[in-house]
Write an enzyme that holds these catalytic residues in place. Structure first.
Site, PDB file in Angstrom:
ATOM      1  N   THR A 145      58.214  68.279  28.948  1.00  0.00           N
ATOM      2  CA  THR A 145      59.163  68.672  29.987  1.00  0.00           C
ATOM      3  C   THR A 145      59.582  70.142  29.857  1.00  0.00           C
ATOM      4  O   THR A 145      59.806  70.628  28.764  1.00  0.00           O
ATOM      5  CB  THR A 145      60.400  67.769  29.896  1.00  0.00           C
ATOM      6  OG1 THR A 145      59.992  66.428  30.119  1.00  0.00           O
ATOM      7  CG2 THR A 145      61.458  68.156  30.911  1.00  0.00           C
ATOM      8  N   GLY A 184      63.236  65.892  22.162  1.00  0.00           N
ATOM      9  CA  GLY A 184      64.033  65.493  21.020  1.00  0.00           C
ATOM     10  C   GLY A 184      63.424  66.022  19.723  1.00  0.00           C
ATOM     11  O   GLY A 184      62.220  65.929  19.528  1.00  0.00           O
ATOM     12  N   GLU A 431      60.498  59.272  30.886  1.00  0.00           N
ATOM     13  CA  GLU A 431      59.265  58.569  31.268  1.00  0.00           C
ATOM     14  C   GLU A 431      59.163  58.326  32.770  1.00  0.00           C
ATOM     15  O   GLU A 431      58.552  57.354  33.208  1.00  0.00           O
ATOM     16  CB  GLU A 431      59.147  57.241  30.513  1.00  0.00           C
ATOM     17  CG  GLU A 431      59.017  57.375  29.022  1.00  0.00           C
ATOM     18  CD  GLU A 431      57.725  58.063  28.613  1.00  0.00           C
ATOM     19  OE1 GLU A 431      56.688  57.825  29.243  1.00  0.00           O
ATOM     20  OE2 GLU A 431      57.780  58.869  27.674  1.00  0.00           O
TER      21      GLU A 431
END
Lengths: 654, 654
Positions: A145, A184, A431
């Site tokens: 992303t 993350g 997702e």
């Protein structure tokens, strides 16, 4: 004299358990699995509960920075525990990890980085990196992303140009919006990442590819030259995780740092395409299947708390002297809790069925890829997309309804309802967001309207069976009770799905129509999987109760979308009213088993982490005990009093 | 070359503003009021923006304890600012307070404690305490809710026994569940509280009464003897507020510490009942009226952020090379945003209308209380209960839908969407949970079915006009467009409300039916108030746009509850389909004015506090800038690395 409320609460839960018509152990056998498996899981769970670091639960008192540092400590303790007890099986490791009450900085390393190396690297690459990654000797993030693009992967702007002279890729962030944003562990923890970039060979666009990029010095952990890293700041949940950003300024990595199981780049820059574009569906489908399980777990935890609290809590009318009722005796409370008990079971059975289809497919795909196999993969990809969109939304909405139905205590961190919700709703976004997924799903279904569909393998839920329904039929129920009959309910959902698909086909440009068609189809899959799951239960007492729950779920979904079921008067006005009456009647039928049905999920008090959802119902003392841990209560007079309040209180003007 | 996305975003918002068909200044005149009023509000707002303490916005990086201490500092700065600029008008003070970005420890003192003294004390009592309270020389909490009882005030267990010998009340917490729990400011800040307890005179139960109880030493701020105080711990929102607990062990206060405007206790213990039980409705109604305004504000802030982000954000199909679309051009995004723009205006106009009725009533009640006046008060109390239940739920659900529609950025604290939601959803619970309110509302409506209803005062929305509707009528629309006609829409909502009320009357024991009847009536009030508000707009261009928005809102609510509107085929299947088609068409009609409609709320960037909702649309640079403030980014290598990660990374076993 009446029993004080604080003492009454545990007695009420005991009473609930005495009225259940089935054996909770039967339910655990269905939900968790064979007894030896249950024993092993309990053993692993207890390792966490008895670990001095992993059992810490004072994270609610800390800010993002503090929780991140505590998260590092817990990551260390987790890996130490795995090594100490020689837990090498990946599924067992995952089970241990899930018992820990929060996502850790190594979350994405475990869940995305390692699996991606496993599925996207060729054997030679795996030999170099995979074991190191599995044993936490390198720590990875999954950097897909960007600031400017999320669900639309094709829109990402990071570039990778191959330089045949040095046999290196040059990774670059050409714009502000091309910086990686959200991954993350990327901010502070990871020293490598799998990074997605648009590959250019000799100036020619070769699509989005994945690269393994070292980002921090393995000795000092300092950020490597040409790379900018940082944490993006606080979020709703995942406070212990360093969701990060990363920009690259002409960073060079050797050719073999591109993940080359499928697409390949030779030394001279020659490109080999992957054998099928569909192969990228693989991991996506796996994750979307998993999200059904996540819905089971998070709705299950939430509704366990909500149901126990509602049974232990007395609250009444304002009529003086009248004995109060258990909150769970109110129809609205039942309408909030019971459909969510049902959704937990529905998600569990849907997950199992999809996982089974997924695994069948994985075996098939080891052979030659026929058109039929690719169709099946496309079908599973589409269905799991729609299911992900539907289940995450319904789960999140239901969890928040439960929280509100717990009144003030639901707003308090001591209930743990806020925390479970805040982490879970990430799944509505990650997702793939709903709007993107329903389009993918509906596009596939529209194709199926116009092309012949291969037959389903035996023993699986027929995902496309609704296409055979009669779009012009009417509901056959001639009495209210007939609306509970499995064939009547299943057919209603199939006809609705088909009608909405046909309507979407007629109004091709409407995303809203596509959304309705997708969700209706997903809902009919859930109903079928849930039904199949209930039918497979061997204990007849439990099966009878789960069947009631299934009926309740079906009628509740009809009520929630009554306009759609009444399209072309498939349900008449009377049948619509009957469906509501039957739903309300089923609330009363399910009521005596409500607490046993949530006990049957098998969540421990440790995992629930809730003062109001404890097994023993001693909720009021637990709330009072919790408050003693609040750091503000360390002193009677708060330090700020002297500086900020005293001047106000003792003088008329400041 | 294409304009980089980061530079394109501001241009897109400029383009949006150029396409609007009305003047935003007209809208501000409607929303805020006359120009001089706007100027004064802007002046007051700027005082906060330029205050070095009150403008601090780094609270997101802190935990509850830190934020509480910062909250004390801000409370001090707020009161200092009021004094320095001689702001004495209560409404102006409130306006200043609302600009501050978070609720402070003095929140309940301002909003509940002072108003309660004002409305519940007799003149002599006011002379002693009111000015001190208004000038923050005593600090108060409002201690009603207990651990065991919230919305059911009659269930509270704290007792007050009068001792005529010493002319004192003895306040006592007889059980664990009787301790006060939740009151804002009670834990650490307040040195007094208004405390609700069941009064006993000579052993006789005299109902719940309010007492002014000193809880901390005015000199040292230490907790007074017999009293236990503390903070209940972290919550979803209100991190800067010390929501507290309090238990009392035979605490004595002088007789005149009972609030005696209505109920009185003489020296000898003689009790005088209040002149009417209905008088307690007064403050409750005021607060519930206010909550409609709160919905306007919080939905307005949220949808301003969501709409601007959706207009500034490009995102596209996966088709290669195709130019992406503004997210706001997707039908689903419009279906998420536009009804919430409408709900903001609907809440604002509903608040105005209810406030007008409330004020008319306050004037009337200064005279003699006739049956008719008490009926009107009961009617307003019932309607505002139902409105509170409906609006808080619809607002909260819509705010979360908006957040999800902003993808990952909506999950980040930098959007400020999480914060606004987390604070707002407290309103779903405080001042009465939905399930209690809808019962009160529906019970009143059921009475109206069976007893003659007095006429409405002229010039007000007719709250009970729906009782005159024809429950057996069918919708008269013969073309899809007719469904937009005001009389057709208004009638549909009235008939639905009446039908559901009659059904609830027939099924008296069903709380679910009562809930449906209450919400349907509340919704028809909202639609009427919104319509009346639009009709009163003088600028024809603005009025035309708001009328479209009103139509969109009505059709959206029909879609959301289509099953109810199709009851007894009031809407035929075709009319149901038309209503959807018309709704989708209105999305396209409203689209060009969407950004101007949120600009028209007049929220400043300071109040929005959102990287993605800024007026100028420069969202990507703002997100990057925000991340620089994250404390974790103060060092490249995080301190915990050396202790927890290095041992992992450098050794195979720990």
């Amino acid at each position: 004299m009446a029993v004080p409320l604080a003492d009454l609460a545990p007695l009420l839960l005991k009473k609930e358990r005495a009225t259940a018509t089935f054996d909770v152990q039967s339910c655990l056998d269905v939900v968790i699995g064979p007894r030896d498996f249950q024993a092993r899981r309990n053993y692993l769970r207890d390792l966490v509960i008895h670990d001095p670091v992993l059992s810490q639960s004072d994270m609610i008192y800390h800010n993002h920075q503090q929780r991140y540092e505590m998260g590092l400590q817990k990551s260390h303790a987790y890996i130490q525990l795995l090594r100490k007890h020689n837990i090498t099986d990946e599924e067992e490791r995952t089970w241990v990890y899930r018992v820990i009450r929060e996502a850790l900085p190594v979350d994405v390393h475990r869940a995305m980085f390692v699996p991606t190396l496993e599925t996207q690297m060729d054997d030679e690459q795996k030999a170099i990196w995979l074991t190191k990654a599995k044993e936490y000797q390198i720590l990875g993030a999954y950097a897909q992303t960007e600031l400017g693009h999320g669900s639309n992967v094709q829109g990402i702007e990071t570039t990778a140009h191959y330089d045949p002279k040095t046999q290196e890729f040059i990774l670059h962030s050409p714009t502000i919006t091309s910086r990686k944003w959200w991954p993350g562990g990327l901010g502070k923890t990871a020293n490598h990442c799998v990074l997605h970039a648009r590959l250019f060979l000799n100036g020619k666009d070769r699509g989005i590819q994945a690269f393994l990029i070292p980002i921090r010095d393995p000795k000092t952990h300092a950020t490597l030259p040409g790379i900018t890293l940082g944490d993006i700041g606080p979020k709703i949940g995942f406070q212990a995780v360093d969701n990060g950003f990363c920009s690259l300024n002409q960073v060079r990595v050797p050719r073999r740092h591109m993940l080359m199981r499928f697409a390949k780049v030779d030394v001279d820059g020659t490109f080999s395409k992957p054998p099928s574009d569909k192969l990228v569906y693989f991991t996506m489908v796996k994750v979307r299947v998993f999200i059904a399980w996540l819905c089971f777990r998070c709705v299950g935890l939430t509704v366990t708390i909500g149901t126990r609290f509602s049974a232990a809590r007395m609250q009444g009318s304002s009529a003086k002297g009248k004995v109060e009722n258990q909150v769970l005796d109110y129809e609205n409370q039942q309408l909030t809790m019971f459909p969510m008990i049902a959704l937990s079971y529905a998600s569990l059975f849907t997950w199992r069925e999809m996982d089974k289809i997924y695994n069948t497919m994985v075996e098939q795909l080891d052979g030659v890829l026929e058109h039929e196999h690719l169709f099946m993969l496309g079908q599973l990809h589409a269905s799991t997309s729609g299911l992900k969109a539907l289940l995450t939304e319904e789960a999140a909405n239901g969890m928040e309804r439960i929280r509100r139905a717990c009144g003030g205590h639901g707003y308090s961190a001591a209930s743990n309802l806020p925390y479970i919700f805040q982490v879970f709703i990430g799944a509505c976004t990650f997702e793939g967001t709903k709007d993107v997924l329903v389009q993918q799903h509906a596009a596939f279904l529209l194709k199926c309207l116009h092309f012949p569909v291969p037959l389903t393998s035996e023993g699986s839920v027929d995902l496309l069976g609704f296409l055979q329904a009669d779009a012009h039929s009417k509901c056959s129920a001639t009495t209210p009770q007939q609306l509970r009959e499995p064939q009547v309910l299943l057919q209603a959902f199939q006809v609705r799905a088909l009608k909405l698909l046909l309507r979407a086909d007629a109004a091709k440009t409407s995303l809203h129509h596509l959304t309705q068609a997708s969700l209706a189809h997903a809902e009919s899959i859930v109903l079928s999987c849930f039904y199949q799951g209930v039918m497979a239960v061997s204990d007849p007492k439990l099966q009878a109760v789960l069947l009631q729950l299934w009926q309740l779920y079906g009628l509740w979904r009809i009520q929630a979308n009554l306009g759609e079921f009444r399209l072309d008067d498939y349900l008449s006005s009377s049948q619509g009213t009957w469906s509501q009456d039957q739903l309300l009647e089923l609330l009363r039928v399910v009521r005596p088993n409500a607490v046993a049905l949530v006990d049957g999920f098998g969540f421990s008090d440790f995992e629930l982490n809730s003062a109001i959802g404890r097994y023993d119902g001693d909720i009021y003392r637990a709330l009072i005990e919790r408050a003693t841990h609040e750091p503000l209560n360390a002193t009677d007079v708060t330090p700020g009093y002297h500086k900020w309040l005293k001047p106000l209180l003792t003088k008329a003007s400041l």
